[in-house]
Design a protein around this motif. Sequence first.
Motif, mmCIF file in Angstrom:
data_model
loop_
_atom_site.group_PDB
_atom_site.id
_atom_site.type_symbol
_atom_site.label_atom_id
_atom_site.label_comp_id
_atom_site.label_asym_id
_atom_site.label_seq_id
_atom_site.Cartn_x
_atom_site.Cartn_y
_atom_site.Cartn_z
ATOM 1 N N GLU A 48 40.195 43.710 54.723
ATOM 2 C CA GLU A 48 41.269 43.317 53.921
ATOM 3 C C GLU A 48 41.817 41.946 54.229
ATOM 4 O O GLU A 48 42.046 41.260 53.009
ATOM 5 C CB GLU A 48 42.438 44.047 54.267
ATOM 6 N N LEU A 49 41.653 41.258 55.316
ATOM 7 C CA LEU A 49 42.170 39.854 55.427
ATOM 8 C C LEU A 49 41.132 38.885 54.535
ATOM 9 O O LEU A 49 41.668 38.083 54.036
ATOM 10 C CB LEU A 49 42.364 39.484 56.847
ATOM 11 N N LEU A 50 39.802 39.169 54.725
ATOM 12 C CA LEU A 50 38.755 38.603 54.174
ATOM 13 C C LEU A 50 38.819 38.495 52.736
ATOM 14 O O LEU A 50 38.816 37.300 51.951
ATOM 15 C CB LEU A 50 37.473 38.897 54.925
ATOM 16 N N LYS A 51 39.228 39.671 52.157
ATOM 17 C CA LYS A 51 39.231 39.747 50.809
ATOM 18 C C LYS A 51 40.741 38.786 50.352
ATOM 19 O O LYS A 51 40.562 38.215 49.222
ATOM 20 C CB LYS A 51 39.686 41.229 50.342
ATOM 21 N N GLU A 52 41.761 39.132 50.981
ATOM 22 C CA GLU A 52 42.882 38.151 50.649
ATOM 23 C C GLU A 52 42.692 36.677 50.884
ATOM 24 O O GLU A 52 43.086 35.866 49.883
ATOM 25 C CB GLU A 52 44.018 38.495 51.485
ATOM 26 N N LEU A 53 41.893 36.251 51.907
ATOM 27 C CA LEU A 53 41.690 34.761 52.041
ATOM 28 C C LEU A 53 40.814 34.342 50.761
ATOM 29 O O LEU A 53 40.950 33.218 50.042
ATOM 30 C CB LEU A 53 40.917 34.583 53.313
ATOM 31 N N GLN A 55 40.473 35.438 47.865
ATOM 32 C CA GLN A 55 41.524 35.800 46.568
ATOM 33 C C GLN A 55 42.024 34.552 46.572
ATOM 34 O O GLN A 55 42.333 33.811 45.457
ATOM 35 C CB GLN A 55 42.457 36.963 46.682
ATOM 36 N N SER A 56 42.856 34.074 47.744
ATOM 37 C CA SER A 56 43.620 32.910 47.947
ATOM 38 C C SER A 56 42.955 31.608 47.378
ATOM 39 O O SER A 56 43.241 30.675 46.816
ATOM 40 C CB SER A 56 44.302 32.506 49.174
ATOM 41 N N LEU A 57 41.672 31.650 47.918
ATOM 42 C CA LEU A 57 40.653 30.616 47.670
ATOM 43 C C LEU A 57 40.625 30.515 46.127
ATOM 44 O O LEU A 57 40.409 29.267 45.449
ATOM 45 C CB LEU A 57 39.433 30.354 48.352
ATOM 46 N N GLN A 58 40.201 31.522 45.552
ATOM 47 C CA GLN A 58 39.801 31.512 44.209
ATOM 48 C C GLN A 58 41.183 31.064 43.257
ATOM 49 O O GLN A 58 40.947 30.128 42.307
ATOM 50 C CB GLN A 58 39.241 32.790 43.637
ATOM 51 N N GLN A 59 42.254 31.431 43.678
ATOM 52 C CA GLN A 59 43.502 31.059 42.794
ATOM 53 C C GLN A 59 43.698 29.570 43.067
ATOM 54 O O GLN A 59 44.039 28.679 42.102
ATOM 55 C CB GLN A 59 44.648 31.900 43.461
ATOM 56 N N LYS A 61 41.440 27.287 43.529
ATOM 57 C CA LYS A 61 40.380 26.528 42.927
ATOM 58 C C LYS A 61 40.775 26.635 41.250
ATOM 59 O O LYS A 61 40.418 25.560 40.724
ATOM 60 C CB LYS A 61 39.218 27.144 42.910
ATOM 61 N N ALA A 62 41.738 27.683 40.743
ATOM 62 C CA ALA A 62 41.957 27.983 39.587
ATOM 63 C C ALA A 62 43.100 27.181 39.222
ATOM 64 O O ALA A 62 43.660 27.306 37.883
ATOM 65 C CB ALA A 62 41.973 29.450 39.123
ATOM 66 N N GLY A 63 43.744 26.472 40.492
ATOM 67 C CA GLY A 63 45.025 25.575 39.935
ATOM 68 C C GLY A 63 46.276 26.531 40.130
ATOM 69 O O GLY A 63 47.271 26.360 39.799
ATOM 70 N N GLN A 64 46.107 27.894 40.396
ATOM 71 C CA GLN A 64 47.164 28.576 40.514
ATOM 72 C C GLN A 64 47.804 28.642 41.976
ATOM 73 O O GLN A 64 47.658 29.475 42.976
ATOM 74 C CB GLN A 64 46.742 30.261 40.437
ATOM 75 N N LEU A 65 48.801 27.648 42.079
ATOM 76 C CA LEU A 65 49.266 27.194 43.309
ATOM 77 C C LEU A 65 50.740 27.359 43.395
ATOM 78 O O LEU A 65 51.489 27.367 42.451
ATOM 79 C CB LEU A 65 49.083 25.854 43.714
ATOM 80 N N ILE A 66 51.382 27.361 44.435
ATOM 81 C CA ILE A 66 52.829 27.639 44.888
ATOM 82 C C ILE A 66 53.150 26.475 45.358
ATOM 83 O O ILE A 66 52.571 25.788 46.449
ATOM 84 C CB ILE A 66 53.307 29.032 45.667
ATOM 85 N N SER A 67 54.314 25.733 45.128
ATOM 86 C CA SER A 67 54.928 24.513 45.705
ATOM 87 C C SER A 67 55.343 24.689 47.092
ATOM 88 O O SER A 67 55.563 25.934 47.532
ATOM 89 C CB SER A 67 55.805 24.030 44.720
ATOM 90 N N ASN A 68 55.301 23.771 47.943
ATOM 91 C CA ASN A 68 55.880 23.567 49.293
ATOM 92 C C ASN A 68 57.266 24.117 49.238
ATOM 93 O O ASN A 68 57.571 24.908 50.017
ATOM 94 C CB ASN A 68 55.526 22.479 50.049
ATOM 95 N N GLY A 69 58.267 23.676 48.240
ATOM 96 C CA GLY A 69 59.570 24.028 48.296
ATOM 97 C C GLY A 69 59.574 25.313 47.998
ATOM 98 O O GLY A 69 60.604 26.064 48.699
#
Length: 89
Positions: A48-53, A55-59, A61-69
């Motif tokens: 589950e953790l590896l899947k989530e990680l 998925q986060s990497l793919q997001q 790479k696709a520019g789907q980021l959340i700002s630090n703020g």
Amino acid sequence: MSSREIKSEVIRLVNTVDADRMEDLLSTIRAFTDQQDIDTDIDHNSPELLKELNQSLQQAKAGQLISNGDVLKEVKRVLRAKVDFSGKG
């Protein structure tokens, strides 16, 4: 610093906290110790953790980021809720 020296320093600092802030300090310490228990329960190799990680990497790479703020706002919201909940227990 040894463990004993660290504990002595923590106690010294606790003794400097204003009486009207002691409840806040207690809630913070409870939240901290609760978090300590959570950290030891994580299975770093779980599918589950590896899947989530991944998925986060793919997001990312696709520019789907959340700002630090935005991340900091969410962390503060979650911690505040956790502290509020700990204070009621």
